[in-house]
Motif scaffolding. Structure first.
Motif, short mmCIF file in Angstrom:
data_model
loop_
_atom_site.label_atom_id
_atom_site.label_comp_id
_atom_site.label_asym_id
_atom_site.label_seq_id
_atom_site.Cartn_x
_atom_site.Cartn_y
_atom_site.Cartn_z
N GLU A 280 26.14 14.20 44.34
CA GLU A 280 26.85 15.25 43.77
C GLU A 280 26.06 15.99 42.56
OE1 GLU A 280 30.93 16.13 43.48
OE2 GLU A 280 31.26 14.22 44.46
N VAL A 281 25.51 16.91 42.60
CA VAL A 281 24.92 17.66 41.57
C VAL A 281 25.64 19.04 41.02
CG1 VAL A 281 22.95 19.20 40.77
CG2 VAL A 281 22.80 17.35 42.68
N HIS A 282 26.05 18.96 39.57
CA HIS A 282 26.71 20.17 38.89
C HIS A 282 25.66 20.76 38.12
CE1 HIS A 282 30.56 18.49 40.54
NE2 HIS A 282 30.05 17.51 40.25
N VAL A 283 25.38 21.80 38.24
CA VAL A 283 24.48 22.77 37.50
C VAL A 283 25.21 23.86 36.60
CG1 VAL A 283 22.38 24.07 37.31
CG2 VAL A 283 22.64 22.12 38.98
N LYS B 265 21.15 25.20 29.60
CA LYS B 265 20.90 24.82 30.85
C LYS B 265 21.42 23.44 31.20
CE LYS B 265 19.87 28.91 31.63
NZ LYS B 265 19.53 29.80 30.34
N ARG B 266 22.46 23.11 32.19
CA ARG B 266 22.86 21.68 32.13
C ARG B 266 22.86 21.27 33.52
NH1 ARG B 266 28.21 18.98 32.06
NH2 ARG B 266 27.99 16.92 31.24
N CYS B 267 22.42 20.16 33.89
CA CYS B 267 22.46 19.40 35.11
C CYS B 267 23.06 17.76 34.99
CB CYS B 267 21.07 19.59 35.88
SG CYS B 267 21.07 18.72 37.57
N LEU B 268 23.99 17.65 35.84
CA LEU B 268 24.64 16.46 35.82
C LEU B 268 24.48 16.03 37.45
CD1 LEU B 268 27.51 14.40 34.39
CD2 LEU B 268 28.34 15.47 36.60
N ILE B 269 24.14 14.78 37.54
CA ILE B 269 24.04 14.29 38.97
C ILE B 269 24.70 12.94 38.75
CG2 ILE B 269 22.52 13.44 40.82
CD1 ILE B 269 20.19 15.08 39.30
N GLU B 270 25.67 12.79 39.93
CA GLU B 270 26.15 11.52 40.20
C GLU B 270 25.91 11.01 41.55
OE1 GLU B 270 30.38 10.63 41.53
OE2 GLU B 270 30.68 10.95 39.37
N ALA B 271 25.28 10.04 41.47
CA ALA B 271 25.03 9.10 42.86
C ALA B 271 26.05 7.97 43.04
CB ALA B 271 23.44 8.64 42.60
N LYS C 214 18.29 20.60 46.46
CA LYS C 214 18.65 19.40 47.55
C LYS C 214 17.18 18.82 47.92
CE LYS C 214 22.89 21.34 49.60
NZ LYS C 214 23.76 22.06 50.69
N ALA C 215 16.38 19.65 48.15
CA ALA C 215 14.80 19.30 48.60
C ALA C 215 14.52 18.44 47.50
CB ALA C 215 14.25 20.69 48.89
N LYS C 216 14.47 19.00 46.37
CA LYS C 216 13.85 18.13 45.06
C LYS C 216 14.35 16.78 45.18
CE LYS C 216 12.79 20.58 41.86
NZ LYS C 216 12.82 21.59 40.56
N ILE D 298 23.85 15.39 49.99
CA ILE D 298 23.51 15.75 48.89
C ILE D 298 24.68 17.07 48.84
CG2 ILE D 298 22.15 16.85 47.07
CD1 ILE D 298 19.69 15.33 48.31
N GLN D 299 25.22 17.38 47.53
CA GLN D 299 26.21 18.25 47.51
C GLN D 299 25.70 19.03 45.92
OE1 GLN D 299 30.37 17.61 47.75
NE2 GLN D 299 31.19 19.64 46.76
N VAL D 300 25.50 20.43 45.98
CA VAL D 300 25.12 21.15 44.96
C VAL D 300 26.39 21.90 44.41
CG1 VAL D 300 23.58 22.55 43.67
CG2 VAL D 300 22.68 20.88 45.48
N ASN D 301 26.92 21.80 43.32
CA ASN D 301 27.79 22.64 42.73
C ASN D 301 27.22 23.72 41.35
OD1 ASN D 301 30.00 21.61 44.33
ND2 ASN D 301 29.45 19.91 43.08
N THR D 302 27.44 24.89 41.59
CA THR D 302 26.95 25.73 40.35
C THR D 302 28.16 26.45 39.63
OG1 THR D 302 26.50 27.71 41.89
CG2 THR D 302 24.70 26.08 41.60
#
Length: 104
Positions: free
Chosen positions: A40-43, A56-62, A22-24, A3-7
């Protein structure tokens, strides 16, 4: 499952926030971990200087093993709501995709 988180630059405390995200996601998608190779998470805060509703926007790609990536997005008034909404959408999309494959 990686899991990669980008802000974006408007998100404060991104290290702690990143660990929470990541934990959630790991908890919500744990049962799919053998099928999911990477997430990949883009917040982002769409208009941080102005404020406003649902900015506030969250895009998640699996990335699922041997399949096309699944991407979902959710906008909300807070970062937590955006992440929760996108996580729920992703969980439903993966359930749908894997459920269809199991039925064939």
């Amino acid at each position: 499952m990686q899991i990669q988180v980008n802000t974006d630059h408007n998100i404060e405390g991104h290290e702690k926030f990143s660990d929470q995200v990541k934990a959630k996601i790991a908890d919500a998608l744990n049962r799919f971990s053998r099928h999911v190779t990477r997430i990949e998470v883009h917040v982002s805060d769409e208009n941080s200087d102005k404020g406003g509703m649902n900015d506030k926007r969250c895009l998640i790609e699996a990335r699922l093993e041997g399949r096309q990536p699944i991407a979902v997005t959710h906008q909300a008034a807070t970062l937590d709501l955006a992440v929760n909404g996108a996580t729920d959408k992703l969980k439903n999309a993966i359930e749908s995709t894997l459920g269809r494959l199991d039925s064939h």
